[in-house]
Design a protein around this motif. Structure first.
Motif, PDB file in Angstrom:
ATOM      1  N   UNK A 341     -27.332  27.460  51.675  1.00 44.49           N
ATOM      2  CA  UNK A 341     -26.966  28.934  52.338  1.00 44.49           C
ATOM      3  C   UNK A 341     -25.815  29.364  51.277  1.00 44.49           C
ATOM      4  N   UNK A 342     -24.754  29.136  50.945  1.00 40.43           N
ATOM      5  CA  UNK A 342     -23.954  29.819  50.376  1.00 40.43           C
ATOM      6  C   UNK A 342     -23.328  31.001  50.727  1.00 40.43           C
ATOM      7  N   UNK A 343     -24.106  32.009  51.107  1.00 39.73           N
ATOM      8  CA  UNK A 343     -23.646  33.363  51.376  1.00 39.73           C
ATOM      9  C   UNK A 343     -24.977  34.065  51.845  1.00 39.73           C
ATOM     10  N   UNK A 344     -24.813  35.103  52.689  1.00 39.06           N
ATOM     11  CA  UNK A 344     -25.857  36.230  52.975  1.00 39.06           C
ATOM     12  C   UNK A 344     -25.947  37.009  51.793  1.00 39.06           C
ATOM     13  N   UNK A 345     -27.032  36.785  51.170  1.00 39.29           N
ATOM     14  CA  UNK A 345     -27.422  38.021  50.384  1.00 39.29           C
ATOM     15  C   UNK A 345     -28.701  37.811  49.792  1.00 39.29           C
ATOM     16  N   UNK A 346     -29.615  38.799  50.140  1.00 31.83           N
ATOM     17  CA  UNK A 346     -31.103  38.707  49.588  1.00 31.83           C
ATOM     18  C   UNK A 346     -31.270  38.312  48.382  1.00 31.83           C
ATOM     19  N   UNK A 347     -30.448  38.856  47.308  1.00 36.02           N
ATOM     20  CA  UNK A 347     -30.785  38.464  45.905  1.00 36.02           C
ATOM     21  C   UNK A 347     -30.183  37.200  45.463  1.00 36.02           C
ATOM     22  N   UNK A 348     -29.368  36.804  46.064  1.00 38.15           N
ATOM     23  CA  UNK A 348     -28.468  35.688  45.776  1.00 38.15           C
ATOM     24  C   UNK A 348     -29.189  34.246  45.361  1.00 38.15           C
ATOM     25  N   UNK A 349     -29.320  33.846  44.087  1.00 39.38           N
ATOM     26  CA  UNK A 349     -29.952  32.811  43.657  1.00 39.38           C
ATOM     27  C   UNK A 349     -29.026  31.552  43.768  1.00 39.38           C
ATOM     28  N   UNK A 411     -29.093  34.287  36.830  1.00 39.08           N
ATOM     29  CA  UNK A 411     -28.255  35.216  37.600  1.00 39.08           C
ATOM     30  C   UNK A 411     -26.797  34.918  37.507  1.00 39.08           C
ATOM     31  N   UNK A 412     -26.093  35.860  37.457  1.00 40.71           N
ATOM     32  CA  UNK A 412     -24.607  35.825  37.650  1.00 40.71           C
ATOM     33  C   UNK A 412     -24.198  36.341  38.932  1.00 40.71           C
ATOM     34  N   UNK A 413     -23.704  35.185  39.677  1.00 40.42           N
ATOM     35  CA  UNK A 413     -23.075  35.606  41.010  1.00 40.42           C
ATOM     36  C   UNK A 413     -21.592  35.345  41.189  1.00 40.42           C
ATOM     37  N   UNK A 443     -22.300  43.880  37.533  1.00 42.61           N
ATOM     38  CA  UNK A 443     -23.602  43.510  37.911  1.00 42.61           C
ATOM     39  C   UNK A 443     -23.677  42.292  38.726  1.00 42.61           C
ATOM     40  N   UNK A 444     -22.674  41.752  38.531  1.00 45.05           N
ATOM     41  CA  UNK A 444     -22.618  40.152  39.616  1.00 45.05           C
ATOM     42  C   UNK A 444     -23.050  40.345  41.001  1.00 45.05           C
ATOM     43  N   UNK A 445     -23.936  39.498  41.532  1.00 39.61           N
ATOM     44  CA  UNK A 445     -24.073  39.634  42.752  1.00 39.61           C
ATOM     45  C   UNK A 445     -22.901  39.194  43.841  1.00 39.61           C
ATOM     46  N   UNK A 446     -22.661  40.415  44.351  1.00 39.61           N
ATOM     47  CA  UNK A 446     -21.078  40.169  45.133  1.00 39.61           C
ATOM     48  C   UNK A 446     -21.142  39.385  46.350  1.00 39.61           C
ATOM     49  N   UNK A 447     -20.002  39.232  46.838  1.00 47.21           N
ATOM     50  CA  UNK A 447     -20.294  38.239  48.106  1.00 47.21           C
ATOM     51  C   UNK A 447     -20.078  39.147  49.378  1.00 47.21           C
ATOM     52  N   UNK A 499     -23.364  46.573  57.766  1.00 46.29           N
ATOM     53  CA  UNK A 499     -24.163  45.706  57.135  1.00 46.29           C
ATOM     54  C   UNK A 499     -24.485  44.629  58.030  1.00 46.29           C
ATOM     55  N   UNK A 500     -25.656  44.264  57.928  1.00 48.45           N
ATOM     56  CA  UNK A 500     -26.152  43.031  58.759  1.00 48.45           C
ATOM     57  C   UNK A 500     -27.352  42.336  58.009  1.00 48.45           C
ATOM     58  N   UNK A 501     -27.363  41.234  57.804  1.00 38.60           N
ATOM     59  CA  UNK A 501     -28.293  40.212  57.319  1.00 38.60           C
ATOM     60  C   UNK A 501     -29.704  40.153  58.315  1.00 38.60           C
ATOM     61  N   UNK A 502     -29.324  40.668  59.415  1.00 35.20           N
ATOM     62  CA  UNK A 502     -30.474  40.462  60.386  1.00 35.20           C
ATOM     63  C   UNK A 502     -31.058  41.897  60.822  1.00 35.20           C
ATOM     64  N   UNK A 503     -30.903  42.944  60.007  1.00 34.38           N
ATOM     65  CA  UNK A 503     -31.618  44.073  60.475  1.00 34.38           C
ATOM     66  C   UNK A 503     -30.873  45.047  61.456  1.00 34.38           C
ATOM     67  N   UNK A 504     -29.826  44.610  62.000  1.00 38.90           N
ATOM     68  CA  UNK A 504     -29.078  45.406  62.859  1.00 38.90           C
ATOM     69  C   UNK A 504     -27.608  45.052  63.226  1.00 38.90           C
ATOM     70  N   UNK A 505     -26.727  45.823  62.881  1.00 38.04           N
ATOM     71  CA  UNK A 505     -25.377  45.536  63.298  1.00 38.04           C
ATOM     72  C   UNK A 505     -25.283  45.043  64.939  1.00 38.04           C
TER      73      UNK A 505
END
Lengths: 531, 531
Positions: A341-349, A411-413, A443-447, A499-505
């Motif tokens: 898991x780590x975090x909700x971010x689509x690009x996060x490796x 990737x740097x995050x 450019x680091x992938x944010x939180x 922001x929502x990782x689910x497509x709707x706040x």
């Protein structure tokens, strides 16, 4: 190690330890109840300056409600003044004439203004729309008192009168929520005197967040998913030790996770409590390892050596399982699935973060083995830690960039750096230098979540940067309070407030366990007595 | 007479006799329960030849249901094989994976195909849409068994899966209705042997109609209005005496009507049973007078002299009240309000029918007075009857046309002629001649309901025309059976099968008390033993 775990059997695709499950069920806490009445009648107003574009305008005190006549087509929104979790009762009276037909109401419960302001029929998120809390209520007998069966998480309640009849209108003579929680506000120790008003406010909102998530398990969010997730549990437990002290509830949750595991022995990412407790199929690399961390934290808080002894084999088993994912180099194998898991971010490796959490968790495993006097195991884990750290520094540290990198794309995050610091792969000074470089790496992938932000604050503390950590808490969680939070939210991106990782706040949870940690920091780290 | 009614008090705008209300509550019958399972999976098909344009096509037996997987967006319609009144339980199973979000179903209950075939959102009738039986059901725990709180009247149940989640689908492992009624089918005497198959079928449908309307009162319709109306009660009681023999339920209803009256002492047209029994504000001239008739019929069936004595003052009071509406000529004053029911027909003038029902009821009042040995009262009523009959023949009989006329417009209607015959204002031969003329009078306001049709059949019997009466029953109620009736309908116009006095056939009741009288005729009049 699994041969040491007695009385287990395979149920479907799961491993069940009935003795532990039975014990866990004996520790179901009693829920405290409190009757809460609405405070105000409000109206949601579109306002581009308000959080998510909605502001609540007060129309009047709720005390006028019993005299207010509602006709077919009317709607009214009530503000209960605070976030609640519980059961709603309405006492309804027909006026003008007899109720010669059923009353048909639509009730919409909202944690936030957006939920009572926006039309659910426009919802297009990918989580089920069934999480949005609305009901069509048909009432056959008037005057009558109706208690809805379901539990809701809300501050606002919109009532729409869909149908009466040509003969009658209605009045809401009484309406209240029987709020429930297994937490007792009376148990909270007073805040140390050095805590200022702003922090006291953050502490209160944290406590209310945890209170509403504390039911018969530590739920992640009482609106959604209403489940026991280990990532949330770990943080909730830390706050609980400083506040409510419901330590048996942590024990119950540990036994549930240990007692119902996936077919390979893995601790699942989450558990369902009903109809009977059972583990979900989701396995997450980091979450399974957090069983070890949570067990160690529990022992530190309670000194409950029996639980530590009983559950250690399961904790140890998670290390063995996690190590199997290492490649020949000793690095966590990456792939495109949602394995960590780590975090909700689509690009996060996830590779580097997973590696860091492996090390972080093994270190706690080592402490447990030491505490239990299992020196052979302690030594073995120590060796495993060293191997993992060596592989990390060799393969995941980019000397040129000065960052830990993750995955094939190097990737740097933020997540990778923060977790490597928490895993103490680098020393304190190097860690602080790393974080400073990170702040300038655009450019680091944010939180994206308060959950990740918690770990960032932890990493600042790891660097000895109390001031910076405190400033971060004031800025981030304080931002939520300024934006109207009664309880802390699952998601908060100050730069993208819908922001929502689910497509709707609309489907975001606005009282979410993993966001309640300011109280932990304030009470454990920043209180003068503890400093 | 009201001074003889003891222990009454004014409650709001009503007169309440608490002693009678208490007694009535002691006679609440126990409900019998029967578990009924669906028989078939069906689909509604548009068919211009079918009743109201809808035909039910069988897809398969209900036995395949538990294996059928339903996904978001799917719908299924179940046919329970017969009209039922009761409480529905569903056992739901998630398949494919865990139910990680609530299940959201829409359930639509239909007595008739139109209710599950047509979209309720198009409803534009003037009775409340809340009578249409649909629910949105949110289920938090799966697998799970849910019993809906409300009682439904239905044969068909449409289930639409509004929402699951991306992880799971559902199966309906079990579904049943706990059907309720205070009537016992075991109590029904066998049909006499001379009754042919067609009449036996009409008898069965009548009995099922009454069964489903018999709850803790005689309801008019279990879908709508679910209330005790005296016009329905009177006919239900007649059928009940020949079938279920639940005579205490009739007594209970009489005590309720007597015990909760309008402010002038009038028996109300209908009563609500909950939260506590109370009379509705509707006063109808004919319905109030039917209290007398219903009391007399009850006495004839039971010989319960105590009830006759106790309730006679209320019956007598209804005559006094009704007489106050007579003008100086001795004729019921007409107006544009809904002061008298008779039948559902927008153009129907009520004056002559009201006058006839006054006479009809006073005659039964006279019989009660005689039975109770109250000769002064008997004589007084006899005189009042004679005066009313004289006024009727003088002012409401149109010698030229050979019809009773009603209102300023001198309207000729079936209702007026039928009720004058039932009131025996004309003798048997004149009555038959009148009916024969009526059949050729194309402009006469026709009948619209099974309720009015019942009285027409009674009037044929009054003329000694058993064959014609029987033919009428076979044609009219037999027509409903041919059109698919399991239970007899509130409204049936063979020339306009979607006729509704409420603006939509969706809201019509399809199991309606006042339509259940074929059993009364078949068992009391046409059985050879009774001939």
């Amino acid at each position: 190690m699994s041969e040491k775990i007695i009385s287990e059997r395979r149920v479907g695709e799961h491993i069940v330890n009935e003795s532990w499950m039975d014990q866990a069920q004996q520790w179901i806490p009693k829920l405290h109840e409190q009757t809460v009445y609405p405070e105000r009648i409000v109206r949601s107003m579109s306002d581009s300056h308000a959080f998510q574009g909605w502001r609540m305008e007060t129309i009047g005190p709720a005390s006028v409600l019993p005299k207010q006549t509602l006709r077919k087509g009317d709607e009214i929104t009530l503000d209960f003044g605070q976030h609640l979790v519980g059961y709603v009762t309405l006492s309804l009276l027909n006026v003008r004439s007899n109720a010669d037909a059923p009353l048909r109401l639509k009730l919409t419960f909202g944690e936030m203004p957006c939920e009572v302001a926006e039309d659910f029929s426009t919802y297009e998120g990918w989580l089920s729309r069934s999480w949005l809390q609305d009901e069509v209520l048909n009432v056959d007998v008037l005057p009558g008192t109706v208690t809805l069966n379901r539990r809701y998480a809300f501050r606002y309640l919109k009532i729409e009168v869909l149908d009466t009849s040509i003969r009658y209108d209605i009045q809401i003579k009484d309406i209240y929520c029987r709020a429930v929680t297994s937490a007792s506000m009376d148990a909270i120790p007073p805040l140390p005197e050095n805590i200022d008003e702003e922090l006291a406010q953050l502490d209160l909102v944290s406590i209310r967040t945890l209170r509403d998530c504390m039911q018969t398990v530590f739920e992640d969010g009482p609106k959604r998913d209403r489940r026991l997730w280990i990532g949330d549990l770990r943080l909730q437990a830390l706050v609980n030790y400083e506040t409510f002290g419901c330590n048996d509830l942590v024990k119950r949750c540990l036994y549930l996770f240990a007692g119902s595991r996936l077919e390979g022995g893995q601790v699942g990412a989450c558990l369902y409590e009903k109809p009977e407790p059972y583990v979900d199929d989701i396995y997450l690399y980091d979450y399974a390892l957090f069983f070890i961390t949570t067990l160690w934290d529990y022992y530190e808080a309670t000194k409950d050596r029996e639980t530590l002894e009983v559950l250690w084999p399961v904790a140890r088993e998670q290390i063995d399982i996690a190590l199997k994912r290492l490649d020949a180099r000793g690095v966590v194998q990456d792939d495109d699935t949602w394995y960590c898991f780590l975090d909700w971010h689509e690009q996060l490796n996830k590779q580097a973060g997973a590696q860091a959490i492996l090390i972080y968790s093994m270190k706690r495993g080592q402490w447990i083995a030491r505490e239990l006097g299992l020196s052979a195991q302690e030594e073995q884990i120590q060796m495993q830690v060293q191997q993992a750290e060596r592989a990390t520094l060799h393969y995941l540290w980019d000397e040129e960039q000065g960052f830990f990198i993750s995955g094939e794309g190097r990737q740097v995050s933020w997540a990778s750096q923060v977790w490597m610091i928490l895993a103490e792969v680098v020393d304190k000074d190097a860690a602080w230098a790393l974080l400073q470089r990170l702040m300038n790496h655009k450019e680091a992938i944010p939180m994206n979540t308060p959950y990740m932000m918690h770990h960032y604050v932890e990493s600042l503390l790891q660097c000895g940067k109390k001031e910076e950590a405190l400033a971060q808490i004031r800025a981030y969680w304080g931002g939520m309070v300024k934006d109207g939070a009664d309880t802390f939210w699952e998601l908060y991106n100050p730069d993208d407030k819908t922001y929502s990782p689910y497509g709707s706040n609309l489907i975001n949870s606005y009282c979410h366990a993993w966001s309640c940690t300011p109280s932990y920091f304030i009470r454990r780290i920043f209180a003068s007595t503890a400093c």
